[in-house]
Design an enzyme around this catalytic site. Sequence first.
Site, PDB file in Angstrom:
ATOM      1  N   PRO A  10       8.822  37.853  73.535  1.00  0.00           N
ATOM      2  CA  PRO A  10       9.660  39.054  73.429  1.00  0.00           C
ATOM      3  C   PRO A  10      10.398  39.206  72.096  1.00  0.00           C
ATOM      4  O   PRO A  10      10.880  38.236  71.534  1.00  0.00           O
ATOM      5  CB  PRO A  10      10.664  38.893  74.579  1.00  0.00           C
ATOM      6  CG  PRO A  10      10.604  37.469  74.978  1.00  0.00           C
ATOM      7  CD  PRO A  10       9.219  36.995  74.659  1.00  0.00           C
ATOM      8  N   ASN A  11      10.453  40.449  71.668  1.00  0.00           N
ATOM      9  CA  ASN A  11      11.198  40.901  70.483  1.00  0.00           C
ATOM     10  C   ASN A  11      10.527  40.570  69.151  1.00  0.00           C
ATOM     11  O   ASN A  11      10.986  41.005  68.102  1.00  0.00           O
ATOM     12  CB  ASN A  11      12.648  40.375  70.491  1.00  0.00           C
ATOM     13  CG  ASN A  11      13.380  40.806  71.744  1.00  0.00           C
ATOM     14  OD1 ASN A  11      13.448  42.003  72.029  1.00  0.00           O
ATOM     15  ND2 ASN A  11      13.917  39.870  72.515  1.00  0.00           N
ATOM     16  N   ARG A  18      14.389  43.095  62.686  1.00  0.00           N
ATOM     17  CA  ARG A  18      15.228  42.276  63.569  1.00  0.00           C
ATOM     18  C   ARG A  18      15.856  41.116  62.789  1.00  0.00           C
ATOM     19  O   ARG A  18      15.152  40.216  62.323  1.00  0.00           O
ATOM     20  CB  ARG A  18      14.362  41.694  64.687  1.00  0.00           C
ATOM     21  CG  ARG A  18      15.088  40.729  65.598  1.00  0.00           C
ATOM     22  CD  ARG A  18      14.123  39.999  66.518  1.00  0.00           C
ATOM     23  NE  ARG A  18      14.838  39.103  67.391  1.00  0.00           N
ATOM     24  CZ  ARG A  18      14.305  38.059  68.014  1.00  0.00           C
ATOM     25  NH1 ARG A  18      13.018  37.796  67.862  1.00  0.00           N
ATOM     26  NH2 ARG A  18      15.029  37.294  68.786  1.00  0.00           N
ATOM     27  N   TYR A  23      15.007  36.014  60.431  1.00  0.00           N
ATOM     28  CA  TYR A  23      13.556  36.029  60.658  1.00  0.00           C
ATOM     29  C   TYR A  23      12.752  36.542  59.462  1.00  0.00           C
ATOM     30  O   TYR A  23      11.518  36.572  59.514  1.00  0.00           O
ATOM     31  CB  TYR A  23      13.243  36.873  61.907  1.00  0.00           C
ATOM     32  CG  TYR A  23      13.863  36.299  63.167  1.00  0.00           C
ATOM     33  CD1 TYR A  23      13.434  35.078  63.670  1.00  0.00           C
ATOM     34  CD2 TYR A  23      14.887  36.969  63.848  1.00  0.00           C
ATOM     35  CE1 TYR A  23      14.001  34.533  64.812  1.00  0.00           C
ATOM     36  CE2 TYR A  23      15.459  36.433  64.990  1.00  0.00           C
ATOM     37  CZ  TYR A  23      15.009  35.208  65.465  1.00  0.00           C
ATOM     38  OH  TYR A  23      15.572  34.664  66.605  1.00  0.00           O
ATOM     39  N   ASN A  74       4.534  31.258  70.052  1.00  0.00           N
ATOM     40  CA  ASN A  74       5.965  31.443  69.803  1.00  0.00           C
ATOM     41  C   ASN A  74       6.530  32.106  71.055  1.00  0.00           C
ATOM     42  O   ASN A  74       6.425  33.334  71.217  1.00  0.00           O
ATOM     43  CB  ASN A  74       6.230  32.301  68.562  1.00  0.00           C
ATOM     44  CG  ASN A  74       7.727  32.348  68.243  1.00  0.00           C
ATOM     45  OD1 ASN A  74       8.564  32.011  69.105  1.00  0.00           O
ATOM     46  ND2 ASN A  74       8.084  32.745  67.039  1.00  0.00           N
ATOM     47  N   ALA A  77      12.528  33.906  73.139  1.00  0.00           N
ATOM     48  CA  ALA A  77      13.624  33.462  74.026  1.00  0.00           C
ATOM     49  C   ALA A  77      13.127  32.760  75.286  1.00  0.00           C
ATOM     50  O   ALA A  77      13.866  31.955  75.874  1.00  0.00           O
ATOM     51  CB  ALA A  77      14.507  34.654  74.385  1.00  0.00           C
ATOM     52  N   GLU A 101       3.597  24.848  69.686  1.00  0.00           N
ATOM     53  CA  GLU A 101       4.774  25.724  69.804  1.00  0.00           C
ATOM     54  C   GLU A 101       5.321  25.954  68.400  1.00  0.00           C
ATOM     55  O   GLU A 101       5.500  24.990  67.647  1.00  0.00           O
ATOM     56  CB  GLU A 101       5.837  25.037  70.679  1.00  0.00           C
ATOM     57  CG  GLU A 101       7.127  25.844  70.806  1.00  0.00           C
ATOM     58  CD  GLU A 101       8.199  25.106  71.603  1.00  0.00           C
ATOM     59  OE1 GLU A 101       7.870  24.224  72.427  1.00  0.00           O
ATOM     60  OE2 GLU A 101       9.388  25.410  71.371  1.00  0.00           O
ATOM     61  N   HIS A 103       8.177  28.240  65.819  1.00  0.00           N
ATOM     62  CA  HIS A 103       9.351  29.105  65.673  1.00  0.00           C
ATOM     63  C   HIS A 103       9.525  29.448  64.201  1.00  0.00           C
ATOM     64  O   HIS A 103       9.338  28.584  63.333  1.00  0.00           O
ATOM     65  CB  HIS A 103      10.620  28.419  66.190  1.00  0.00           C
ATOM     66  CG  HIS A 103      10.520  28.085  67.638  1.00  0.00           C
ATOM     67  ND1 HIS A 103      10.684  29.023  68.619  1.00  0.00           N
ATOM     68  CD2 HIS A 103      10.206  26.925  68.262  1.00  0.00           C
ATOM     69  CE1 HIS A 103      10.495  28.460  69.796  1.00  0.00           C
ATOM     70  NE2 HIS A 103      10.194  27.184  69.615  1.00  0.00           N
ATOM     71  N   ARG A 110      20.868  26.553  65.215  1.00  0.00           N
ATOM     72  CA  ARG A 110      21.470  27.806  65.671  1.00  0.00           C
ATOM     73  C   ARG A 110      22.336  27.558  66.917  1.00  0.00           C
ATOM     74  O   ARG A 110      22.849  26.465  67.100  1.00  0.00           O
ATOM     75  CB  ARG A 110      20.369  28.839  65.903  1.00  0.00           C
ATOM     76  CG  ARG A 110      19.561  29.113  64.616  1.00  0.00           C
ATOM     77  CD  ARG A 110      18.446  30.103  64.833  1.00  0.00           C
ATOM     78  NE  ARG A 110      18.976  31.395  65.256  1.00  0.00           N
ATOM     79  CZ  ARG A 110      18.235  32.362  65.805  1.00  0.00           C
ATOM     80  NH1 ARG A 110      16.928  32.164  65.971  1.00  0.00           N
ATOM     81  NH2 ARG A 110      18.773  33.499  66.175  1.00  0.00           N
TER      82      ARG A 110
HETATM   83  C1  DQA Z   1      12.357  32.178  67.852  1.00  0.00           C
HETATM   84  C2  DQA Z   1      13.655  31.442  68.178  1.00  0.00           C
HETATM   85  C3  DQA Z   1      14.170  31.836  69.554  1.00  0.00           C
HETATM   86  O1  DQA Z   1      15.400  31.172  69.829  1.00  0.00           O
HETATM   87  C4  DQA Z   1      14.435  33.340  69.615  1.00  0.00           C
HETATM   88  O2  DQA Z   1      14.816  33.712  70.913  1.00  0.00           O
HETATM   89  C5  DQA Z   1      13.287  34.151  69.130  1.00  0.00           C
HETATM   90  C6  DQA Z   1      12.522  33.686  67.974  1.00  0.00           C
HETATM   91  C7  DQA Z   1      11.880  31.897  66.410  1.00  0.00           C
HETATM   92  O3  DQA Z   1      10.715  32.170  66.144  1.00  0.00           O
HETATM   93  O4  DQA Z   1      12.651  31.434  65.573  1.00  0.00           O
HETATM   94  O5  DQA Z   1      13.031  35.250  69.620  1.00  0.00           O
HETATM   95  O6  DQA Z   1      11.343  31.733  68.744  1.00  0.00           O
END
Ligand code: DQA
Length: 144
Positions: A10-11, A18, A23, A74, A77, A101, A103, A110
């Site tokens: 998501p997002n 964003r 990011y 990825n 959240a 995995e 990020h 964070r």
């Molecule tokens: C994320 C880190 C997560 O905590 C966050 O919710 C994201 C992006 C990252 O790629 O840094 O949406 O996965």
Amino acid sequence: MTKVLVLNGPNLGRLGSREPEIYGTLDYAGLQSALLKTASELGLDADVRQTNSEAELISWLHEAVDTGSSVVLNPAAFTHYSYATRDAAALVTKAGLKLVEVHISNPHAREEFRHNSVIAGVASGVIAGFGVDSYLLALRVIAS
Ligand code: DQA
């Protein structure tokens, strides 16, 4: 040719606008094309997807098992609380397929709630904190 599904939670479709200080400024389309370029250089058959839906992400992890595809994930959240995503990710690694995995940010630097990943324990490995390079490094691991 090694098949790889690059799955974004998501997002992540909002990349570019964003929280660019966290990011970066590359948008999702830019991420997709960087990944497809590197994948083809490495001889990987990659498919890059994003969803805001936990159900869809889980069905894509099932698809990885059924098609023998490695996964770059990825979970966004979902990383921090989705046991259903963890269980689906476990199916991939239990099938003998790599699941990396990734990020963009370093969640450990964070907020406290980002420090725990419920996915990491069933992943082949985790790469975090290197921006888009986190994904590109994951592709290299899968190609090696
Ligand atoms: C994320 C880190 C997560 O905590 C966050 O919710 C994201 C992006 C990252 O790629 O840094 O949406 O996965």
